[in-house]
Design a protein around this motif. Structure first.
Motif, mmCIF file in Angstrom:
data_model
loop_
_atom_site.group_PDB
_atom_site.id
_atom_site.type_symbol
_atom_site.label_atom_id
_atom_site.label_comp_id
_atom_site.label_asym_id
_atom_site.label_seq_id
_atom_site.Cartn_x
_atom_site.Cartn_y
_atom_site.Cartn_z
ATOM 1 N N GLU A 1 0.819 -1.205 0.000
ATOM 2 C CA GLU A 1 0.000 0.000 0.000
ATOM 3 C C GLU A 1 0.854 1.257 0.000
ATOM 4 O O GLU A 1 0.394 2.348 -0.359
ATOM 5 C CB GLU A 1 -0.917 0.014 1.217
ATOM 6 C CG GLU A 1 -0.198 0.151 2.548
ATOM 7 C CD GLU A 1 -1.143 0.293 3.724
ATOM 8 O OE1 GLU A 1 -1.210 1.401 4.307
ATOM 9 O OE2 GLU A 1 -1.821 -0.702 4.036
ATOM 10 N N GLU A 2 2.135 1.136 0.392
ATOM 11 C CA GLU A 2 3.006 2.309 0.501
ATOM 12 C C GLU A 2 3.205 3.044 -0.813
ATOM 13 O O GLU A 2 3.615 4.222 -0.804
ATOM 14 C CB GLU A 2 4.371 1.892 1.079
ATOM 15 C CG GLU A 2 4.382 1.663 2.582
ATOM 16 C CD GLU A 2 3.764 0.339 2.987
ATOM 17 O OE1 GLU A 2 3.577 0.100 4.186
ATOM 18 O OE2 GLU A 2 3.472 -0.487 2.077
ATOM 19 N N LEU A 3 2.908 2.420 -1.955
ATOM 20 C CA LEU A 3 3.049 3.140 -3.221
ATOM 21 C C LEU A 3 2.115 4.342 -3.289
ATOM 22 O O LEU A 3 2.292 5.225 -4.126
ATOM 23 C CB LEU A 3 2.776 2.202 -4.400
ATOM 24 C CG LEU A 3 3.835 1.138 -4.701
ATOM 25 C CD1 LEU A 3 3.492 0.398 -5.983
ATOM 26 C CD2 LEU A 3 5.227 1.741 -4.816
ATOM 27 N N ARG A 4 1.133 4.401 -2.398
ATOM 28 C CA ARG A 4 0.232 5.562 -2.376
ATOM 29 C C ARG A 4 0.987 6.844 -2.064
ATOM 30 O O ARG A 4 0.512 7.952 -2.374
ATOM 31 C CB ARG A 4 -0.857 5.354 -1.331
ATOM 32 C CG ARG A 4 -0.362 5.293 0.112
ATOM 33 C CD ARG A 4 -1.475 4.894 1.068
ATOM 34 N NE ARG A 4 -0.967 4.492 2.367
ATOM 35 C CZ ARG A 4 -0.907 5.306 3.430
ATOM 36 N NH1 ARG A 4 -1.341 6.547 3.339
ATOM 37 N NH2 ARG A 4 -0.449 4.852 4.589
ATOM 38 N N PHE B 1 -6.549 -0.650 -1.988
ATOM 39 C CA PHE B 1 -7.515 0.413 -2.258
ATOM 40 C C PHE B 1 -6.865 1.787 -2.144
ATOM 41 O O PHE B 1 -7.340 2.777 -2.715
ATOM 42 C CB PHE B 1 -8.702 0.298 -1.289
ATOM 43 C CG PHE B 1 -8.393 0.674 0.132
ATOM 44 C CD1 PHE B 1 -8.493 1.994 0.567
ATOM 45 C CD2 PHE B 1 -7.995 -0.292 1.049
ATOM 46 C CE1 PHE B 1 -8.211 2.343 1.881
ATOM 47 C CE2 PHE B 1 -7.709 0.045 2.362
ATOM 48 C CZ PHE B 1 -7.803 1.370 2.782
ATOM 49 N N GLN B 2 -5.745 1.867 -1.411
ATOM 50 C CA GLN B 2 -5.065 3.154 -1.240
ATOM 51 C C GLN B 2 -4.556 3.724 -2.551
ATOM 52 O O GLN B 2 -4.299 4.928 -2.649
ATOM 53 C CB GLN B 2 -3.898 3.001 -0.256
ATOM 54 C CG GLN B 2 -4.311 2.681 1.173
ATOM 55 C CD GLN B 2 -4.430 1.188 1.437
ATOM 56 O OE1 GLN B 2 -4.463 0.392 0.492
ATOM 57 N NE2 GLN B 2 -4.464 0.795 2.701
ATOM 58 N N ILE C 1 -11.758 -5.005 -7.777
ATOM 59 C CA ILE C 1 -11.061 -3.782 -8.145
ATOM 60 C C ILE C 1 -11.566 -2.690 -7.208
ATOM 61 O O ILE C 1 -12.775 -2.506 -7.059
ATOM 62 C CB ILE C 1 -11.336 -3.417 -9.610
ATOM 63 C CG1 ILE C 1 -10.986 -4.600 -10.524
ATOM 64 C CG2 ILE C 1 -10.548 -2.183 -10.020
ATOM 65 C CD1 ILE C 1 -11.471 -4.431 -11.944
ATOM 66 N N PRO C 2 -10.679 -1.955 -6.553
ATOM 67 C CA PRO C 2 -11.127 -0.991 -5.547
ATOM 68 C C PRO C 2 -12.072 0.068 -6.114
ATOM 69 O O PRO C 2 -11.804 0.676 -7.161
ATOM 70 C CB PRO C 2 -9.817 -0.351 -5.065
ATOM 71 C CG PRO C 2 -8.755 -1.338 -5.394
ATOM 72 C CD PRO C 2 -9.205 -2.005 -6.655
ATOM 73 N N LEU C 3 -13.171 0.311 -5.406
ATOM 74 C CA LEU C 3 -14.089 1.377 -5.798
ATOM 75 C C LEU C 3 -13.429 2.747 -5.663
ATOM 76 O O LEU C 3 -13.873 3.716 -6.293
ATOM 77 C CB LEU C 3 -15.349 1.312 -4.938
ATOM 78 C CG LEU C 3 -16.236 0.074 -5.137
ATOM 79 C CD1 LEU C 3 -17.424 0.110 -4.187
ATOM 80 C CD2 LEU C 3 -16.714 -0.034 -6.582
ATOM 81 N N ASP C 4 -12.362 2.828 -4.863
ATOM 82 C CA ASP C 4 -11.619 4.081 -4.709
ATOM 83 C C ASP C 4 -10.992 4.538 -6.024
ATOM 84 O O ASP C 4 -10.582 5.701 -6.136
ATOM 85 C CB ASP C 4 -10.529 3.911 -3.656
ATOM 86 C CG ASP C 4 -11.091 3.525 -2.306
ATOM 87 O OD1 ASP C 4 -11.173 4.387 -1.429
ATOM 88 O OD2 ASP C 4 -11.458 2.345 -2.146
ATOM 89 N N PHE C 5 -10.931 3.642 -6.997
ATOM 90 C CA PHE C 5 -10.405 4.037 -8.303
ATOM 91 C C PHE C 5 -11.289 5.097 -8.969
ATOM 92 O O PHE C 5 -10.914 5.666 -9.993
ATOM 93 C CB PHE C 5 -10.286 2.811 -9.212
ATOM 94 C CG PHE C 5 -9.017 2.019 -9.010
ATOM 95 C CD1 PHE C 5 -8.255 2.173 -7.866
ATOM 96 C CD2 PHE C 5 -8.585 1.114 -9.964
ATOM 97 C CE1 PHE C 5 -7.088 1.451 -7.679
ATOM 98 C CE2 PHE C 5 -7.419 0.379 -9.793
ATOM 99 C CZ PHE C 5 -6.666 0.551 -8.642
ATOM 100 N N ALA C 6 -12.445 5.365 -8.403
ATOM 101 C CA ALA C 6 -13.307 6.421 -8.938
ATOM 102 C C ALA C 6 -12.599 7.774 -8.918
ATOM 103 O O ALA C 6 -12.974 8.688 -9.667
ATOM 104 C CB ALA C 6 -14.606 6.490 -8.139
#
Length: 686
Positions: free
Chosen positions: A225-228, A250-251, A272-277
């Motif tokens: 997740e650190e790539l965020r 999701f991050q 697929i994360p909904l955060d991709f919105a």
């Protein structure tokens, strides 16, 4: 020697393996040898050169080698690093506890604080500082390295964890067939997308905007997740690395500058994360060949609604993606590639699909779509259309894909289409592949249209398993570029036209299972020495097998079964050294078998003939499928022995016709239709 670190051993191994075969292309690593760099490296994201060190003394990171600073200073730096990472929730605190020393996060923290020769300043826990983002950037990339097995598994290190700036953690590769070199690793851009109010920390020179890792690099682990924290990231490419597992964090939905996300042919699972919105700048989203899941009816793909810049969407080969094709897809007006092959999608196609007027590639094959395809007929810029293996049950008429001047591939096989073969398809100026097999097509082949197709670029023509009647038109010889011709399993009649012999580039010829006039094996075939596959099963062939067939030394597949061929098997067939499949069953052949020279043979059917003697010469080789009449022909290596009392080989041994677009219509393997199960011990049919 003794004392050389794990890092160094791996790097030494890669230096002496400069060329590796990765999939279908050769990659050559050209800048990993420790030496003075004599050239700059251009990032594919910018024309500005990435800064390189003037010299490299050690291309291998060594976390076991202390820095020149004292041990106590290193310990202090480690504690400061852990405090900062936990205080600002850079990583999950559970990954940084003393008992978690083997987590990627702890390994990265330990490396950056104690063993990194770059000695980047550690941010304060009291207030934000200029050091914060440079530290986050370097730390996040180190976590990626450890989380995906960089230390133990990567085949190419790409200078990760070297003592110079992380923008130099990359390497160049040459790909056969591509003139320019490709850079894999960390990619930096001279023009990152800074928003109003954001500080340009490094004068637009050393901001990471891309991470592109080479295919087949033996990556093992999960995406961290650190790539965020790489807040200016535009591009993330991790493809053809099956060892990458887990879910997509999701991050990553916070990476608001992301334009190109390619996570292809890994083992990622989950939704697929909904955060991709939030990724409204997305232009290319490729997530095919994973184990991802989604239910479109429940809105699992609605995150794409605002991706107005999206021009490529590829979610194929994820069997867990189910539901109907969402109507909002038609609002993605910039789409040029829509690939949903081999998913669980079903139902009718939305009529609004006709709005995608920029679409060039449409891949909806191997789903369960049904109904009409009329809306596709309006997308005149299409170049590649793959609809095979669906349930459309539509009717082909004179308007079917008429006027598609740029169409190169059209595959509508196994879709329950009815109607006839439309003549205008043979005159589409760019068409190279026409696959209409396994439908309910009837009527005769359009002789006049084929006759006017002298300038046709058609290379692949497959019409097998339909209800086509009448003769093969003599005008078939006008299709000069055809390399594959398959009209087997129809109701064709008359003579096999000699004009097929004019197709000098023909590689695969399947004419079997039709109602041709009785005739010997056509003599003009002996001039087609380029053939690799020839099937004339059940084609009313009579008389003997001609000896000239042994001169066709490129043959790998030969099927003359279920005819009225007689006399002996010509021993000239022993010259066919590349032959893999030989089907001569259900004829009237006599004499001995011989043919012990065929060392590459994997399948041999000679049952239901009058052969005698033994198969000792053939049994000197390992043959997977070998069926013979063992009552007259002694066989000690047959996979199935038949007797006079019973016909034991009732399976349908039809060579696999399929050549699919995923492999550019090249033959991948030979398979056979599933038939009845036969007990090889007794010959009983079950």
């Amino acid at each position: 020697g003794e004392g050389v670190s794990t890092y160094l051993w791996k790097e030494i191994a890669s230096l002496y393996t400069p060329r590796r075969f990765l999939g279908k292309v050769w990659y050559e690593q050209i800048s990993s040898i420790p030496c003075h760099y004599s050239h700059s490296v251009d990032s594919p994201l910018t024309s500005a050169p990435i800064p390189r060190p003037t010299s490299v003394t050690n291309t291998s990171p060594n976390i076991n080698q202390s820095t020149p600073s004292s041990f106590s200073e290193n310990e202090l730096r480690l504690q400061q690093t852990l405090d900062y990472l936990i205080t600002f929730n850079v990583s999950n605190s559970s990954m940084l506890e003393p008992h978690a020393v083997y987590t990627p996060q702890y390994q990265a923290a330990r490396w950056i604080s104690m063993y990194d020769q770059y000695r980047i300043p550690i941010p304060s826990t009291s207030e934000p500082s200029r050091e914060e983002y440079p530290f986050l950037q370097r730390y996040s990339l180190a976590v990626l390295y450890f989380a995906t097995g960089g230390l133990e598994h990567w085949l190419y290190g790409m200078n990760f964890l070297q003592e110079y700036h992380e923008c130099n953690w990359s390497d160049q590769f040459e790909i056969r067939g591509i003139e320019h070199v490709l850079t894999f690793g960390v990619l930096c851009d001279g023009e990152p997308d800074f928003q109003d109010g954001e500080e340009d920390l490094w004068n637009r020179e050393r901001t990471v905007t891309g991470v592109s890792l080479p295919p087949y690099n033996n990556m093992k682990g999960t995406l961290p997740e650190e790539l965020r924290h790489l807040r200016y990231l535009k591009e993330l490419n991790i493809i053809y690395n099956k060892g990458v597992t887990g879910s997509i964090p999701f991050q990553y939905g916070s990476l608001k500058h992301m334009s190109f996300l390619n996570l292809v042919d890994t083992s990622l699972s989950g939704k697929i994360p909904l955060d991709f919105a939030h990724l409204t700048k997305m232009k290319k989203l490729r997530l095919e060949r994973n184990q991802l899941s989604a239910n479109t009816i429940e809105g699992d793909l609605d995150f794409m609604t605002e991706m107005k810049s999206l021009y490529r969407l590829s979610l194929g080969f994820n069997a867990g993606i189910a539901g109907t094709l969402p109507d909002f897809v038609s609002n993605l007006s910039n789409l040029q590639v829509l690939s949903l092959s081999n998913t669980g999608l079903h139902g009718i196609l939305p009529p609004s699909l006709s709005k995608l007027i920029k679409l060039k590639v449409l891949s909806l094959d191997d789903c369960a779509f049904e109904g009409s395809v009329d809306m596709i007929k309006k997308l005149l810029d299409l170049t590649h259309v793959y609809l095979e293996d669906n349930l459309f049950n539509d009717t082909i008429d004179d308007s079917f894909f008429a006027g598609f001047e740029t169409l190169v591939h059209l595959d509508i096989s196994n879709c329950s289409f009815s109607g006839s073969v439309p003549g205008h398809l043979f005159n589409l100026p760019q068409l190279e592949v026409l696959d209409m097999n396994m439908n309910n097509l009837s009527g005769e082949l359009p002789a006049d249209a084929i006759a006017s197709a002298q300038s046709s670029k058609l290379k692949f023509l497959s019409l097998h398993s339909n209800n086509i009647t009448g003769p093969i038109p003599t005008s078939i010889g006008q299709l000069k570029n055809v390399t594959t011709l398959d009209v087997s399993i129809n109701h064709l009649m008359g003579d096999i036209p000699t004009e097929i012999g004019d197709l000098v580039d023909l590689d695969i010829l399947f004419l079997g299972r039709n109602s041709f006039n009785e005739a010997p094996l056509p003599a003009w075939i002996q001039n087609m020495t380029q053939l690799t596959e020839l099937s004339l099963k059940s084609s009313s062939l009579i008389r003997e097998i001609p000896s000239w067939l042994g001169d066709m030394t490129n043959l790998k597949f030969l099927d003359l079964g279920e005819n009225d061929l007689s006399n002996t098997i010509p021993q000239s067939l022993g010259n066919l050294s590349q032959l893999v499949i030989l089907l001569l069953n259900a004829n009237h052949l006599s004499g001995t078998l011989g043919l012990g020279q065929l060392e590459n043979l994997e399948t041999l059917l000679i049952d239901d003939n009058n052969l005698t003697g033994n198969t000792d010469a053939m049994c000197a080789h390992e043959i997977t499928h070998f069926i013979a009449d063992c009552a007259e022909l002694y066989c000690n290596c047959c996979s199935l022995c038949c007797s006079d009392e019973k016909t034991c080989n009732d399976s349908e041994w039809l060579g696999n016709h399929e050549a699919v677009w995923e492999y550019d219509y090249e033959r991948v393997y030979w398979g056979f239709e599933e038939g009845v199960i036969i007990n090889s011990g007794t010959g009983d049919i079950k």
